[in-house]
Motif scaffolding. Sequence first.
Motif, PDB file in Angstrom:
ATOM      1  N   ARG A   9       2.659  40.321 -94.919  1.00  0.00           N
ATOM      2  CA  ARG A   9       2.130  39.646 -93.646  1.00  0.00           C
ATOM      3  C   ARG A   9       2.192  40.455 -92.410  1.00  0.00           C
ATOM      4  O   ARG A   9       1.283  41.236 -92.203  1.00  0.00           O
ATOM      5  CB  ARG A   9       3.009  38.302 -93.388  1.00  0.00           C
ATOM      6  CG  ARG A   9       2.177  37.622 -92.551  1.00  0.00           C
ATOM      7  CD  ARG A   9       2.317  37.804 -91.070  1.00  0.00           C
ATOM      8  NE  ARG A   9       3.463  37.758 -90.450  1.00  0.00           N
ATOM      9  CZ  ARG A   9       3.950  38.354 -89.296  1.00  0.00           C
ATOM     10  NH1 ARG A   9       2.877  38.929 -88.577  1.00  0.00           N
ATOM     11  NH2 ARG A   9       4.855  38.384 -88.998  1.00  0.00           N
ATOM     12  N   ASP A  10       3.236  40.795 -92.042  1.00  0.00           N
ATOM     13  CA  ASP A  10       3.361  41.702 -90.794  1.00  0.00           C
ATOM     14  C   ASP A  10       3.166  43.013 -91.084  1.00  0.00           C
ATOM     15  O   ASP A  10       2.333  43.746 -90.260  1.00  0.00           O
ATOM     16  CB  ASP A  10       4.777  41.870 -90.297  1.00  0.00           C
ATOM     17  CG  ASP A  10       5.085  42.309 -88.806  1.00  0.00           C
ATOM     18  OD1 ASP A  10       4.056  42.282 -88.114  1.00  0.00           O
ATOM     19  OD2 ASP A  10       6.128  42.944 -88.661  1.00  0.00           O
ATOM     20  N   GLY A  11       3.340  43.650 -92.481  1.00  0.00           N
ATOM     21  CA  GLY A  11       2.948  45.111 -92.696  1.00  0.00           C
ATOM     22  C   GLY A  11       1.354  44.943 -92.949  1.00  0.00           C
ATOM     23  O   GLY A  11       0.753  45.883 -92.077  1.00  0.00           O
TER      24      GLY A  11
ATOM     25  N   LEU B 185      17.208  39.458 -87.316  1.00  0.00           N
ATOM     26  CA  LEU B 185      16.873  40.512 -86.523  1.00  0.00           C
ATOM     27  C   LEU B 185      15.560  41.115 -87.301  1.00  0.00           C
ATOM     28  O   LEU B 185      15.769  41.523 -88.307  1.00  0.00           O
ATOM     29  CB  LEU B 185      17.830  41.452 -86.163  1.00  0.00           C
ATOM     30  CG  LEU B 185      18.906  40.968 -85.363  1.00  0.00           C
ATOM     31  CD1 LEU B 185      20.323  41.665 -85.474  1.00  0.00           C
ATOM     32  CD2 LEU B 185      18.445  40.556 -84.056  1.00  0.00           C
ATOM     33  N   HIS B 186      14.747  41.489 -86.256  1.00  0.00           N
ATOM     34  CA  HIS B 186      13.444  42.383 -86.740  1.00  0.00           C
ATOM     35  C   HIS B 186      13.381  43.640 -85.874  1.00  0.00           C
ATOM     36  O   HIS B 186      12.761  43.465 -84.781  1.00  0.00           O
ATOM     37  CB  HIS B 186      12.290  41.391 -86.544  1.00  0.00           C
ATOM     38  CG  HIS B 186      11.077  41.617 -87.152  1.00  0.00           C
ATOM     39  ND1 HIS B 186      10.256  41.053 -88.068  1.00  0.00           N
ATOM     40  CD2 HIS B 186      10.054  42.623 -86.644  1.00  0.00           C
ATOM     41  CE1 HIS B 186       9.049  41.758 -88.213  1.00  0.00           C
ATOM     42  NE2 HIS B 186       9.002  42.581 -87.450  1.00  0.00           N
ATOM     43  N   PHE B 187      13.622  44.611 -86.597  1.00  0.00           N
ATOM     44  CA  PHE B 187      13.398  45.927 -85.909  1.00  0.00           C
ATOM     45  C   PHE B 187      12.305  46.571 -86.234  1.00  0.00           C
ATOM     46  O   PHE B 187      11.851  46.656 -87.372  1.00  0.00           O
ATOM     47  CB  PHE B 187      14.853  46.697 -85.891  1.00  0.00           C
ATOM     48  CG  PHE B 187      15.990  46.093 -85.437  1.00  0.00           C
ATOM     49  CD1 PHE B 187      15.934  45.799 -84.032  1.00  0.00           C
ATOM     50  CD2 PHE B 187      16.904  45.784 -86.250  1.00  0.00           C
ATOM     51  CE1 PHE B 187      17.186  45.141 -83.458  1.00  0.00           C
ATOM     52  CE2 PHE B 187      18.232  45.141 -85.434  1.00  0.00           C
ATOM     53  CZ  PHE B 187      18.302  45.112 -84.160  1.00  0.00           C
ATOM     54  N   HIS B 188      11.820  47.541 -85.399  1.00  0.00           N
ATOM     55  CA  HIS B 188      10.773  48.362 -85.504  1.00  0.00           C
ATOM     56  C   HIS B 188      11.376  49.931 -85.656  1.00  0.00           C
ATOM     57  O   HIS B 188      12.074  50.022 -84.510  1.00  0.00           O
ATOM     58  CB  HIS B 188       9.767  48.370 -84.700  1.00  0.00           C
ATOM     59  CG  HIS B 188       8.454  47.299 -85.028  1.00  0.00           C
ATOM     60  ND1 HIS B 188       7.456  46.819 -84.236  1.00  0.00           N
ATOM     61  CD2 HIS B 188       8.781  46.092 -86.044  1.00  0.00           C
ATOM     62  CE1 HIS B 188       7.141  45.405 -85.061  1.00  0.00           C
ATOM     63  NE2 HIS B 188       7.773  45.250 -85.845  1.00  0.00           N
ATOM     64  N   ASP B 189      10.781  50.779 -86.014  1.00  0.00           N
ATOM     65  CA  ASP B 189      11.480  52.080 -86.331  1.00  0.00           C
ATOM     66  C   ASP B 189      10.629  53.088 -85.554  1.00  0.00           C
ATOM     67  O   ASP B 189      10.286  54.221 -85.680  1.00  0.00           O
ATOM     68  CB  ASP B 189      11.450  52.613 -87.562  1.00  0.00           C
ATOM     69  CG  ASP B 189      12.607  53.574 -87.978  1.00  0.00           C
ATOM     70  OD1 ASP B 189      13.467  53.530 -86.957  1.00  0.00           O
ATOM     71  OD2 ASP B 189      12.494  54.372 -88.655  1.00  0.00           O
TER      72      ASP B 189
ATOM     73  N   GLY C 194       5.963  51.563 -87.797  1.00  0.00           N
ATOM     74  CA  GLY C 194       6.200  50.126 -87.368  1.00  0.00           C
ATOM     75  C   GLY C 194       7.420  49.574 -87.627  1.00  0.00           C
ATOM     76  O   GLY C 194       8.540  50.084 -87.463  1.00  0.00           O
ATOM     77  N   ASN C 195       7.287  48.546 -88.736  1.00  0.00           N
ATOM     78  CA  ASN C 195       8.441  47.796 -89.280  1.00  0.00           C
ATOM     79  C   ASN C 195       9.535  48.808 -89.934  1.00  0.00           C
ATOM     80  O   ASN C 195       8.915  49.795 -90.556  1.00  0.00           O
ATOM     81  CB  ASN C 195       8.000  46.927 -90.285  1.00  0.00           C
ATOM     82  CG  ASN C 195       7.080  45.862 -89.757  1.00  0.00           C
ATOM     83  OD1 ASN C 195       7.561  45.174 -88.866  1.00  0.00           O
ATOM     84  ND2 ASN C 195       6.182  45.759 -90.331  1.00  0.00           N
ATOM     85  N   LEU C 196      10.701  48.413 -89.821  1.00  0.00           N
ATOM     86  CA  LEU C 196      11.720  49.125 -90.479  1.00  0.00           C
ATOM     87  C   LEU C 196      11.415  48.910 -92.104  1.00  0.00           C
ATOM     88  O   LEU C 196      10.990  47.888 -92.791  1.00  0.00           O
ATOM     89  CB  LEU C 196      13.138  48.445 -90.554  1.00  0.00           C
ATOM     90  CG  LEU C 196      14.210  48.652 -91.226  1.00  0.00           C
ATOM     91  CD1 LEU C 196      14.817  50.093 -91.220  1.00  0.00           C
ATOM     92  CD2 LEU C 196      15.424  47.689 -91.025  1.00  0.00           C
TER      93      LEU C 196
HETATM   94 MG    MG Z   1       7.072  43.576 -87.297  1.00  0.00          MG
END
Ligand code: MG
Length: 320
Positions: A27-29, A219-223, A261-263
């Motif tokens: 989804r988010d990816g 927790l939703h972290f972005h790199d 973006g996403n971890l």
């Molecule tokens: Mg995200």
Amino acid sequence: MTIDTAGVGTCGPSSREWVRIYEVGPRDGLQNEARAVPVADKRQFIELLVAAGLREIEATSFVAPRAVPQLADADELLPALPRPAGVRYPVLVPNARGLDRARAAGADAIAVFTAATDEFTRHNIGMGVEESLHAFAPLLDQAGALGWWRRGYVSTAFGCPYSGAVAPEHAVRVALRLLRLGADEVCFGDTIGVAVPTQVRALLAHALDSGIPAGRIALHFHDTRGMAIANVVAGLEAGVRCFDASTGGTGGCPYAPGAAGNLATEELVYLLDGLGIGHGVDLGGVLAAARFISGRLGRPLSSRVGQAGGWDPETGRALQ
Ligand code: MG
């Protein structure tokens, strides 16, 4: 390092040292990738994620197909997914129409999406935070009556692309509202990837002091700036046991074009394996899924663990 396990209990099959990995790649990816992936490839990607041991996979979004064309196939994808016992496929739902579509497609878990700052929600969903909570209340109600699992996202919990720094009390206030509206879990998102561990500690201290149990926080972290893994460690030390990640590190940052973006799930799995914390996910399986989706997206793996592979302490060799 010390890992404080206080607050663990509602998070997994083991009472101690267990972390839920909440996969957001499909989804988010994929939502934030330029190239759209055909529905059959999405299904194969999700099958590989399940085979790797992932048990919570945010599969798609029932927003207007015009708004997010990459996920316009949600009505077709969700019913086509395998349904092994213990696997949950939360879907994003923005409104009553989205909830009806999700129900028709066989959903049993939803996520609603607001933020800590009015400036962000106005840009992202066309309403202020308060208005968004009013809009989501009936959705959370209805989903609860159907017995569905419910997550509430608090985006821009650490920083906003329109209004700058965000104080912990703003994010926690929104999280408390979502919990009172029936959310089973709240997820604090570092939407633009600006947080550092001191901010994570400050936010979580405020959340726990405000009465939010650690077991209901994700927790939703972005790199984006390379801080995601450091922030996960800060979250673990504060007692959080659910972290979002995206296999292959898919999903760029719309507020920093070209940036990560996403971890990546493979980086989270590598960290947890090294720390000796259980999670039920196989790194080799995640790397296989990561290679599959990056092939379909036509670009090399962006994560460091994706590039280097895992590591076998018996032989000293890299594992692909
Ligand atoms: Mg995200």
